[in-house]
Design an enzyme around this catalytic site. Structure first.
Site, PDB file in Angstrom:
ATOM      1  N   HIS A   1      43.300  45.031  38.621  1.00  0.00           N
ATOM      2  CA  HIS A   1      43.324  46.218  39.484  1.00  0.00           C
ATOM      3  C   HIS A   1      44.768  46.678  39.621  1.00  0.00           C
ATOM      4  O   HIS A   1      45.687  45.869  39.684  1.00  0.00           O
ATOM      5  CB  HIS A   1      42.766  45.881  40.880  1.00  0.00           C
TER       6      HIS A   1
ATOM      7  N   ASP B   1      33.873  46.199  40.672  1.00  0.00           N
ATOM      8  CA  ASP B   1      32.843  46.476  39.653  1.00  0.00           C
ATOM      9  C   ASP B   1      32.257  45.219  39.025  1.00  0.00           C
ATOM     10  O   ASP B   1      31.308  45.307  38.253  1.00  0.00           O
ATOM     11  CB  ASP B   1      33.461  47.354  38.554  1.00  0.00           C
TER      12      ASP B   1
HETATM   13  C1  SDX Z   1      38.082  50.637  39.965  1.00  0.00           C
HETATM   14  O1  SDX Z   1      42.308  52.414  41.773  1.00  0.00           O
HETATM   15  C2  SDX Z   1      41.281  52.045  42.425  1.00  0.00           C
HETATM   16  O2  SDX Z   1      41.318  51.864  43.595  1.00  0.00           O
HETATM   17  C3  SDX Z   1      40.040  51.907  41.567  1.00  0.00           C
HETATM   18  C4  SDX Z   1      38.820  51.315  42.281  1.00  0.00           C
HETATM   19  C5  SDX Z   1      38.296  52.242  43.372  1.00  0.00           C
HETATM   20  O3  SDX Z   1      37.641  51.754  44.305  1.00  0.00           O
HETATM   21  O4  SDX Z   1      38.484  53.480  43.246  1.00  0.00           O
HETATM   22  O5  SDX Z   1      39.138  50.071  42.840  1.00  0.00           O
HETATM   23  C6  SDX Z   1      37.648  51.123  41.306  1.00  0.00           C
HETATM   24  O6  SDX Z   1      38.347  51.461  39.120  1.00  0.00           O
HETATM   25  C7  SDX Z   1      38.256  49.165  39.740  1.00  0.00           C
HETATM   26  C8  SDX Z   1      38.859  48.838  38.305  1.00  0.00           C
HETATM   27  C9  SDX Z   1      37.670  48.848  37.309  1.00  0.00           C
HETATM   28  N1  SDX Z   1      38.229  48.712  35.906  1.00  0.00           N
HETATM   29  C10 SDX Z   1      38.028  47.595  35.207  1.00  0.00           C
HETATM   30  O7  SDX Z   1      37.503  46.564  35.654  1.00  0.00           O
HETATM   31  C11 SDX Z   1      38.520  47.694  33.763  1.00  0.00           C
HETATM   32  C12 SDX Z   1      39.284  46.408  33.383  1.00  0.00           C
HETATM   33  N2  SDX Z   1      40.576  46.432  34.134  1.00  0.00           N
HETATM   34  C13 SDX Z   1      41.726  46.937  33.437  1.00  0.00           C
HETATM   35  O8  SDX Z   1      41.510  47.911  32.480  1.00  0.00           O
HETATM   36  C14 SDX Z   1      42.942  47.104  34.339  1.00  0.00           C
HETATM   37  O9  SDX Z   1      43.040  45.972  35.077  1.00  0.00           O
HETATM   38  C15 SDX Z   1      43.005  48.299  35.254  1.00  0.00           C
HETATM   39  C16 SDX Z   1      42.804  49.596  34.529  1.00  0.00           C
HETATM   40  C17 SDX Z   1      41.986  48.195  36.333  1.00  0.00           C
HETATM   41  C18 SDX Z   1      44.387  48.304  35.914  1.00  0.00           C
HETATM   42  O10 SDX Z   1      45.290  48.549  34.897  1.00  0.00           O
HETATM   43  P1  SDX Z   1      46.889  48.576  35.197  1.00  0.00           P
HETATM   44  O11 SDX Z   1      47.187  48.489  36.639  1.00  0.00           O
HETATM   45  O12 SDX Z   1      47.457  49.730  34.431  1.00  0.00           O
HETATM   46  O13 SDX Z   1      47.370  47.191  34.618  1.00  0.00           O
HETATM   47  P2  SDX Z   1      47.788  46.968  33.151  1.00  0.00           P
HETATM   48  O14 SDX Z   1      46.821  47.631  32.225  1.00  0.00           O
HETATM   49  O15 SDX Z   1      49.232  47.346  33.056  1.00  0.00           O
HETATM   50  O16 SDX Z   1      47.607  45.401  33.006  1.00  0.00           O
HETATM   51  C19 SDX Z   1      48.649  44.509  33.372  1.00  0.00           C
HETATM   52  C20 SDX Z   1      48.511  43.343  32.417  1.00  0.00           C
HETATM   53  C21 SDX Z   1      48.519  43.759  30.934  1.00  0.00           C
HETATM   54  O17 SDX Z   1      48.967  42.639  30.207  1.00  0.00           O
HETATM   55  P3  SDX Z   1      50.576  42.542  29.795  1.00  0.00           P
HETATM   56  O18 SDX Z   1      50.898  43.858  29.101  1.00  0.00           O
HETATM   57  O19 SDX Z   1      51.286  42.380  31.102  1.00  0.00           O
HETATM   58  O20 SDX Z   1      50.668  41.335  28.891  1.00  0.00           O
HETATM   59  O21 SDX Z   1      47.243  42.714  32.621  1.00  0.00           O
HETATM   60  C22 SDX Z   1      46.462  42.827  31.440  1.00  0.00           C
HETATM   61  C23 SDX Z   1      47.071  43.948  30.606  1.00  0.00           C
HETATM   62  O22 SDX Z   1      46.800  43.755  29.233  1.00  0.00           O
HETATM   63  N3  SDX Z   1      45.112  43.170  31.890  1.00  0.00           N
HETATM   64  C24 SDX Z   1      43.998  42.626  31.406  1.00  0.00           C
HETATM   65  C25 SDX Z   1      42.965  43.193  32.172  1.00  0.00           C
HETATM   66  N4  SDX Z   1      43.480  44.048  33.069  1.00  0.00           N
HETATM   67  C26 SDX Z   1      44.811  44.042  32.888  1.00  0.00           C
HETATM   68  N5  SDX Z   1      43.787  41.748  30.417  1.00  0.00           N
HETATM   69  C27 SDX Z   1      42.496  41.399  30.204  1.00  0.00           C
HETATM   70  N6  SDX Z   1      41.434  41.879  30.884  1.00  0.00           N
HETATM   71  C28 SDX Z   1      41.645  42.771  31.886  1.00  0.00           C
HETATM   72  N7  SDX Z   1      40.613  43.265  32.584  1.00  0.00           N
END
Ligand code: SDX
Length: 444
Positions: free
Chosen positions: A321, A379
């Protein structure tokens, strides 16, 4: 026993607290004021920056940017705290009816008994849609994704009310919010019914918001539909947990669309569009797809490995998140709701739930996820519960949109009524081609 609430109050900025930026090229210095809120990080007021220095701030994805003032929701990502108008989400999820939360988000206080009754009656006046509205659905294939149908039909509401929405009129704004709260369950249920090829049911006021929705979704004209109190409580809790979440992508979209004074129904349709993405509200559907693809506990390590492999686009959806770097408080409540609903429906052995619990256990024991503070989010468990209740995966994002509508429209109203409201218009860092003369076709 009342739960002791953590002290989240932040020390206000000391008198005249400021941040000084120094341009080393020529030694210029500028002071930027620091502003404090009720809870959460203080902010550096960069509004004068460009005019005074000719520099922009740079923050793609708004990782460090407060885009507005808001009094509706507060999130402490480090401590996994979520408040609506100051009330902890755990207490609202445990005790509040969804309409109470709608009232709270809109008016800033919990309603008295008579206020809630009056609000319920008010919403009841708007639960039906125009009879011609039904024909909009016929333009969609039966297998159209329900979110495509929701975007189209909710956007079409702007055609039914455009001449009656003067957003400068407080009464017109309030009617628009009431209409959206009232009509979303009807439209969401219609999208579901249309996909099934079943007739639409009219809303039945007085049933209660969650029960009315369940009846429109699962009832058929041929027989009376008796709403299960457990399912009604689960849907009520689901809606409360999805009501609002500060400046998430879809809410920010509604605010930006609304800042041009566009029709609020069309602004909410824009919010539905943004929510649909698998990185946002589309994740609940993606989680169940992922669990079905994993299939069994012995295959979990394969997917954990893939989630950590930078060359593999696969992510453990439902984890991570932008704000929560702790367990999403909503995920914990939804996990309990899953237990309750599965037990009530005699589906304790639901393999997907057992798989989800094992996936969570393994991931939270893995350094990759622990170091990046990737916990289950709202989710991760919601889809398992919705599927147990009887909704197909494709309906999950629409149910998220149903819950989030009150957040979108309360934030829209707060934005429109802000004293310094003006159109949102971010700038950019230009990285394109330098200026150059037009080249006649014959010379290319
Ligand atoms: C919702 O914003 C809100 O409030 C949203 C929400 C709401 O109520 O409105 O809470 C609802 O949208 C919840 C999120 C649902 N999405 C998912 O579950 C999709 C999977 N999650 C990711 O795509 C990700 O965690 C995000 C999009 C939710 C957040 O992305 P960020 O903040 O841009 O973080 P990032 O992509 O920069 O990740 C940081 C690190 C990265 O690795 P490094 O580059 O540091 O090595 O964490 C890794 C990412 O690769 N990472 C994951 C991951 N999520 C982040 N690796 C594996 N699996 C994951 N799910």
């Amino acid at each position: 026993m009342k739960r002791a609430l953590p002290d989240l109050t932040i020390a206000p900025p000391v008198e005249g607290e400021k941040v000084t930026i120094v341009f080393h090229a020529d030694g210029r210095q500028y002071d930027l004021p620091v502003l404090g809120g009720t809870h959460g990080p203080k902010v550096i007021d960069v509004r004068p920056l460009y005019a005074e220095t000719g520099y922009f701030t740079y923050d793609p994805g708004f990782m460090s940017t407060a885009s507005c003032d808001s009094a509706i929701t507060f999130i402490d990502g480090e401590r996994g705290i979520l408040l609506h108008r100051g009330y902890p989400i755990e207490e609202l999820a445990a005790h509040a009816d969804f309409l109470e939360v709608c009232y709270l988000l809109l008016y800033g206080k919990l309603p008295t008994q008579s206020e809630l009754k009056q609000f319920d009656d008010l919403i009841g006046h708007h639960t039906m849609v125009h009879e011609q509205f039904k024909r909009l659905f016929e333009g969609f294939r039966r297998d159209a994704h329900p979110m495509a149908v929701m975007v189209g039909t909710v956007g079409a509401l702007s055609a039914f009310y455009h001449d009656k929405i003067d957003i400068t009129d407080p009464e017109a704004r309030m009617v628009a919010t009431h209409r959206l709260i009232a009509k979303m369950p009807t439209i969401c249920a219609m999208a579901f019914k249309y996909s099934l090829g079943q007739p639409f049911l009219y809303p039945r006021n007085g049933l209660g918001y969650a029960s009315n929705f369940l009846r429109m979704a699962f009832g058929i004209p041929a027989q009376e539909y008796v709403v299960s109190p457990v399912l009604a409580r689960a849907i009520n809790r689901f809606l409360v947990l999805h009501a609002d979440h500060e400046q998430n992508a879809s809410t920010a979209t509604v605010r930006i669309a609304g800042s041009s004074h566009a029709n609020p129904y069309a602004c909410v349709a824009a919010g539905i569009t943004a929510l649909w993405g698998p990185d946002h509200g589309g994740a609940n559907e993606a989680v169940v797809n992922m669990l079905e693809e994993i299939g069994s506990k012995d295959r979990i390590p394969i997917y954990i490995k893939r989630a950590k492999d930078k060359s593999d686009p696969f992510r453990l959806t439902g984890f991570g998140h932008r704000v929560y770097k702790n367990y999403d408080p909503r995920a914990a409540i939804l996990r309990e709701s899953c237990h309750e609903v599965l037990a009530e429906l005699g589906k304790n052995e639901e393999p997907l739930f057992a798989l989800a619990l094992e996936l969570e256990r393994i991931a939270l024991d893995d350094d990759y996820f622990v170091q990046r503070k990737l916990f289950p989010n709202v989710d991760f468990y919601s889809g398992i519960m919705l599927r147990a209740i009887g909704f197909p995966k494709a309906m999950f994002p629409s149910l998220f949109a149903l819950g989030r509508t009150i957040g979108w429209i309360a934030q829209w109203k707060e934005m429109i009524e802000a004293p310094d409201q003006h159109i949102a218009r971010p700038r950019q860092r230009y990285t394109g081609h330098p200026i150059r003369p037009y080249l006649p076709l014959a010379e290319r």
